[in-house]
Scaffold this motif. Structure first.
Motif, PDB file in Angstrom:
ATOM      1  N   THR A 189       0.863  -1.172   0.000  1.00 20.94           N
ATOM      2  CA  THR A 189       0.000   0.000   0.000  1.00 20.94           C
ATOM      3  C   THR A 189       0.900   1.223   0.000  1.00 20.94           C
ATOM      4  N   THR A 190       0.766   2.050  -1.021  1.00 22.96           N
ATOM      5  CA  THR A 190       1.604   3.241  -1.123  1.00 22.96           C
ATOM      6  C   THR A 190       0.716   4.463  -1.199  1.00 22.96           C
ATOM      7  N   PHE A 191       0.985   5.416  -0.330  1.00 22.74           N
ATOM      8  CA  PHE A 191       0.228   6.660  -0.362  1.00 22.74           C
ATOM      9  C   PHE A 191       0.985   7.689  -1.183  1.00 22.74           C
TER      10      PHE A 191
ATOM     11  N   THR B 286       1.956  11.306  -1.400  1.00 19.88           N
ATOM     12  CA  THR B 286       1.946  12.474  -0.520  1.00 19.88           C
ATOM     13  C   THR B 286       2.718  13.605  -1.176  1.00 19.88           C
ATOM     14  N   MET B 287       2.656  14.764  -0.543  1.00 24.06           N
ATOM     15  CA  MET B 287       3.395  15.920  -1.040  1.00 24.06           C
ATOM     16  C   MET B 287       4.889  15.615  -1.113  1.00 24.06           C
ATOM     17  N   GLY B 288       5.364  14.790  -0.203  1.00 20.92           N
ATOM     18  CA  GLY B 288       6.797  14.490  -0.141  1.00 20.92           C
ATOM     19  C   GLY B 288       7.192  13.309  -1.022  1.00 20.92           C
ATOM     20  N   GLY B 289       6.274  12.824  -1.843  1.00 20.57           N
ATOM     21  CA  GLY B 289       6.586  11.675  -2.679  1.00 20.57           C
ATOM     22  C   GLY B 289       5.830  10.447  -2.229  1.00 20.57           C
ATOM     23  N   PRO B 290       6.077   9.311  -2.892  1.00 20.09           N
ATOM     24  CA  PRO B 290       5.343   8.102  -2.522  1.00 20.09           C
ATOM     25  C   PRO B 290       5.757   7.597  -1.140  1.00 20.09           C
ATOM     26  N   LEU B 291       4.765   7.242  -0.331  1.00 20.91           N
ATOM     27  CA  LEU B 291       5.039   6.757   1.023  1.00 20.91           C
ATOM     28  C   LEU B 291       4.629   5.296   1.107  1.00 20.91           C
ATOM     29  N   PRO B 292       5.610   4.391   1.104  1.00 24.32           N
ATOM     30  CA  PRO B 292       5.266   2.962   1.151  1.00 24.32           C
ATOM     31  C   PRO B 292       4.906   2.533   2.574  1.00 24.32           C
ATOM     32  N   ALA B 293       3.618   2.556   2.908  1.00 23.68           N
ATOM     33  CA  ALA B 293       3.195   2.221   4.272  1.00 23.68           C
ATOM     34  C   ALA B 293       3.255   0.724   4.515  1.00 23.68           C
ATOM     35  N   VAL B 294       2.935  -0.042   3.473  1.00 26.77           N
ATOM     36  CA  VAL B 294       3.019  -1.502   3.566  1.00 26.77           C
ATOM     37  C   VAL B 294       3.718  -1.985   2.312  1.00 26.77           C
ATOM     38  N   SER B 295       4.739  -2.826   2.453  1.00 31.32           N
ATOM     39  CA  SER B 295       5.489  -3.303   1.281  1.00 31.32           C
ATOM     40  C   SER B 295       5.623  -4.815   1.300  1.00 31.32           C
TER      41      SER B 295
ATOM     42  N   ARG C 194     -10.060   6.453  -1.146  1.00 38.00           N
ATOM     43  CA  ARG C 194     -10.265   6.224  -2.578  1.00 38.00           C
ATOM     44  C   ARG C 194      -9.203   6.882  -3.443  1.00 38.00           C
ATOM     45  N   THR C 195      -8.619   7.964  -2.933  1.00 42.22           N
ATOM     46  CA  THR C 195      -7.649   8.665  -3.763  1.00 42.22           C
ATOM     47  C   THR C 195      -6.274   8.616  -3.116  1.00 42.22           C
ATOM     48  N   ASN C 196      -5.278   8.925  -3.913  1.00 43.68           N
ATOM     49  CA  ASN C 196      -3.900   9.043  -3.439  1.00 43.68           C
ATOM     50  C   ASN C 196      -3.378   7.787  -2.766  1.00 43.68           C
ATOM     51  N   VAL C 197      -3.864   6.647  -3.215  1.00 47.33           N
ATOM     52  CA  VAL C 197      -3.336   5.411  -2.651  1.00 47.33           C
ATOM     53  C   VAL C 197      -3.260   4.358  -3.749  1.00 47.33           C
ATOM     54  N   THR C 198      -2.169   3.608  -3.761  1.00 44.68           N
ATOM     55  CA  THR C 198      -2.006   2.535  -4.723  1.00 44.68           C
ATOM     56  C   THR C 198      -1.864   1.238  -3.947  1.00 44.68           C
ATOM     57  N   VAL C 199      -2.702   0.286  -4.248  1.00 45.33           N
ATOM     58  CA  VAL C 199      -2.610  -1.017  -3.596  1.00 45.33           C
ATOM     59  C   VAL C 199      -2.277  -2.044  -4.661  1.00 45.33           C
ATOM     60  N   THR C 200      -1.215  -2.812  -4.452  1.00 41.46           N
ATOM     61  CA  THR C 200      -0.893  -3.897  -5.374  1.00 41.46           C
ATOM     62  C   THR C 200      -0.791  -5.184  -4.579  1.00 41.46           C
TER      63      THR C 200
END
Lengths: 324, 334
Positions: free
Chosen positions: B16-18, B20-29, B64-70
């Motif tokens: 799960t990657t958010f 953010t303003m500071g770039g992609p934040l990999p919260a779960v990898s 729903r937005t600003n998050v990528t789940v793979t």
């Protein structure tokens, strides 16, 4: 107490009540204890037992309704204005939430210097040196971080800054109210170790208020257990944890979870919840949940009795005596 | 492990990657694990380790937005990643339900607790008003609330923290879910109440044949109540194994450090704690190597440059991600 030393802080029959008439709640219902110089007294209990109120009443942040508080023989009760403020420099408090207890818009070095500026004990270069020294003591590099704002720090670092601020006036007594409960375990260990180091370096005396039994045992020489506004047991921490005399202490220890899969599953879970302090039970306050309660517990309030040196329990049927 | 039919939950390469303003934040990898039926697994980590995001991603509760789940989350054969809201909504309550940390904010303060349980029964199971009320009172009784018929009419503010958490559990159980996600269910509760709630969850798990994911920062909570444990650090699984293996045969230095840094009731007063220096990394600036390397006393150059993947330990189902693992008990003896 049989201790020949003079206590640093002497609290007798401290009571704090909120509200009036039928809304009157006695949050602290007559608490007495001593804290000796150089020791740490742990104060544990569940939420609503009055442990934080006790801490705040000692500083007179919350006004006690009766009782006496003496620091080194001089009374804190009855002081007003400057006399009270002056007196408070000997006692400092560290609060639970490290982030909200620091002003987010002030620089770290100014936060730590605030007590010094208030009292104008030191000024100019001497003040700056003292502030830098305090910050280095708590593990914050004053050159790198001194000019940053409090909001730029993590919870653990903010708690370090709080500690530096509380030490600025060289207090005799430090009251720590749940100071590590908002922190992660790894950071919590850092702060607890730091506190132990500073305690020996500055010769501090601590009242350590927390709900976590393992944390309290780690830092305390003696522990007082509170239930519904009263102290039910007080004693040397190792003895109290080893052989709790009050049934409540035993249940509390039994409910503490050990990070060990082999620790016995605690089948004896204390049922129910603490009664409302609006309408506390007659006699012993724990009797409504106590498996050993008898008629005597309902009619007669147990008075503190000394089981071993310095180990007092307020119970008609203390557990350790029954074993003998 | 490949047999998805026997496993209630199969999480594979979940990230799960958010944005953010500071770039992609990999919260779960790259998180993979499975959960069998009627099993309890513990997910342990410090704040920011990704344990809450992981549990929410499994539920399909990400924004729903600003998050990528793979990756993939197979819940009883249903793919949760990329599923539509209506598909997920059909599963919530009946297949999977969640108990959140704060029982005050997860209940509606101006709605009677009974109605909040009814809601789930009537919407999910299409029960009539009367049936729902009967069932709601049964549920309140099931979670150990005294005089459930009276409590049915109470507002959350009239109940204590422990009672509120019992109500939240009753709501979660309303649709008889197969999987119960409990995110820090006892944080903020007193120790005696915590013990009551954990015993209740244990008891309900067996009675209702559920699986439970217990997310917590407290190793004490998972020690006696889970069969397996996942240890997370900076969004990744750093160690996974049976509870006994993780506690007594851990190979990852972080697991050891986490265990050593927590004060224990059985230790004497003033025992020096083994603190972990530094603090968890900023997820926006993760290094190419092991995320724990900057705080690890065993770290070498390799640890800073190359990320260790999970590798199997001697015990079945036990794996760790470390280049310089702690010696096994066998190695220690020799």
């Amino acid at each position: 107490m049989s201790d020949s030393r003079q206590p640093l802080l002497k609290v007798r029959d401290l009571k704090v009540t909120f509200g009036k008439g039928r809304h009157e709640v006695s949050a602290v219902a007559g608490v007495s204890f001593d804290i000796y110089p150089g020791e740490t007294l742990g104060l544990v209990g569940e939420s609503g037992c009055g442990k934080s109120t006790t801490g705040k009443a000692l500083m007179r942040i919350i006004e006690p309704s009766s009782g006496s508080i003496e620091l080194e023989g001089s009374s804190l009760i009855g002081r007003k204005g400057k006399a009270l403020r002056n007196f408070r420099t000997h006692m400092q408090m560290i609060f639970q939430d490290p982030i909200s207890s620091l002003n987010p818009r002030r620089r770290v070095k100014d936060i730590v210097a605030e007590p010094l500026d208030c009292w104008k004990t030191v000024s100019g270069n001497e003040r700056d040196v003292l502030v830098s020294d305090l910050l280095s003591k708590v593990g914050i590099d004053p050159k790198v971080y001194g000019n940053r704002y409090a909001r730029q720090f993590s919870g653990g670092q903010c708690q370090r800054i709080s500690i530096a601020r509380s030490l600025a006036m060289r207090p005799k007594l430090l009251i720590c109210d749940e100071m590590v409960s908002a922190l992660d375990v790894s950071v919590q260990a850092q702060i607890l170790n730091l506190l132990e180091d500073l305690k020996s370096e500055y010769g501090l005396t601590l009242l350590f208020i927390a709900h976590d039994l393992a944390v309290v045992k780690n830092v305390s020489d003696r522990v007082a257990v509170m239930y519904l506004g009263k102290i039910c047991e007080i004693g040397p921490s190792d003895a109290l944890y080893e052989a709790p005399a009050h049934p409540y202490t035993k249940f509390l220890l039994g409910a503490a979870l050990e990070a060990d899969p082999d620790s016995p599953m605690h089948n004896q879970v204390l049922e129910g919840e603490p009664p409302s302090p609006l309408n506390p039970p007659s006699g012993c306050r724990f009797r409504t949940r106590c498996p050993n309660a008898t008629d005597k517990c309902a009619s007669e309030e147990p008075q503190p009795q000394e089981l071993a040196e310095g180990h007092f329990v307020s119970c008609h049927y203390p557990l350790t005596i029954q074993k003998k | 492990m490949s047999d998805a039919v026997h496993e209630l939950l199969v999480v594979k390469d979940l990230s799960t990657t958010f944005t953010t303003m500071g770039g992609p934040l990999p919260a779960v990898s790259d998180v993979s694990f499975t959960l069998a039926r009627n099993e309890t697994i513990g997910i342990v980590g410090e704040s920011g380790s990704g344990k809450t995001v992981l549990s929410r991603t499994i539920m399909g509760l990400q924004p729903r937005t600003n998050v990528t789940v793979t990756g993939s989350v197979l819940l009883n054969g249903n793919e949760m990643v990329g599923a539509t809201e209506s598909f997920k909504r059909a599963l919530w309550g009946t297949e999977v339900a969640m108990v959140f940390q704060d029982p005050m904010t997860s209940l509606n303060p101006v709605m009677r607790v009974g109605k909040q349980i009814d809601e789930s029964l009537r919407v999910r199971l299409g029960m009539s008003k009367q049936d729902a009320k009967t069932r709601a009172i049964e549920l309140l009784e099931l979670v150990g609330i005294p005089s459930p018929a009276q409590r049915y009419m109470a507002y959350p503010g009239q109940l204590s923290g422990g009672m509120r958490q019992r109500v939240v559990i009753a709501i979660a159980l309303a649709g008889s879910p197969k999987l119960l996600m409990a995110d820090e269910p006892t944080t903020g509760l007193d120790v005696t109440i915590q013990a009551q709630i954990l015993n209740l969850l244990d008891d309900l798990k067996d009675r209702l044949k559920m699986s439970v994911v217990l997310v917590t920062h407290d190793l004490g909570v998972v020690a006696t109540r889970t069969s397996r444990i996942v240890v997370m650090y900076a969004g990744r699984i750093v160690e996974i194994g049976s509870t006994r293996d993780v506690f007594s045969r851990h190979r990852m230095p972080y697991t050891r450090a986490l265990l050593d840094s927590s004060p224990k009731v059985s230790n004497a007063s003033h025992t020096r704690l083994v603190a972990i220096p530094g603090r968890p990394p900023n997820l926006l600036q993760l290094s190419a190597g092991c995320s724990f390397a900057p705080r690890c006393s065993f770290a070498t150059d390799k640890c800073h440059k190359e990320r260790p993947e999970l590798q199997a330990a001697d015990e079945p189902g036990h794996a760790f991600a470390c280049w310089n693992p702690l010696p096994t008990t066998m190695e220690q003896q020799s």
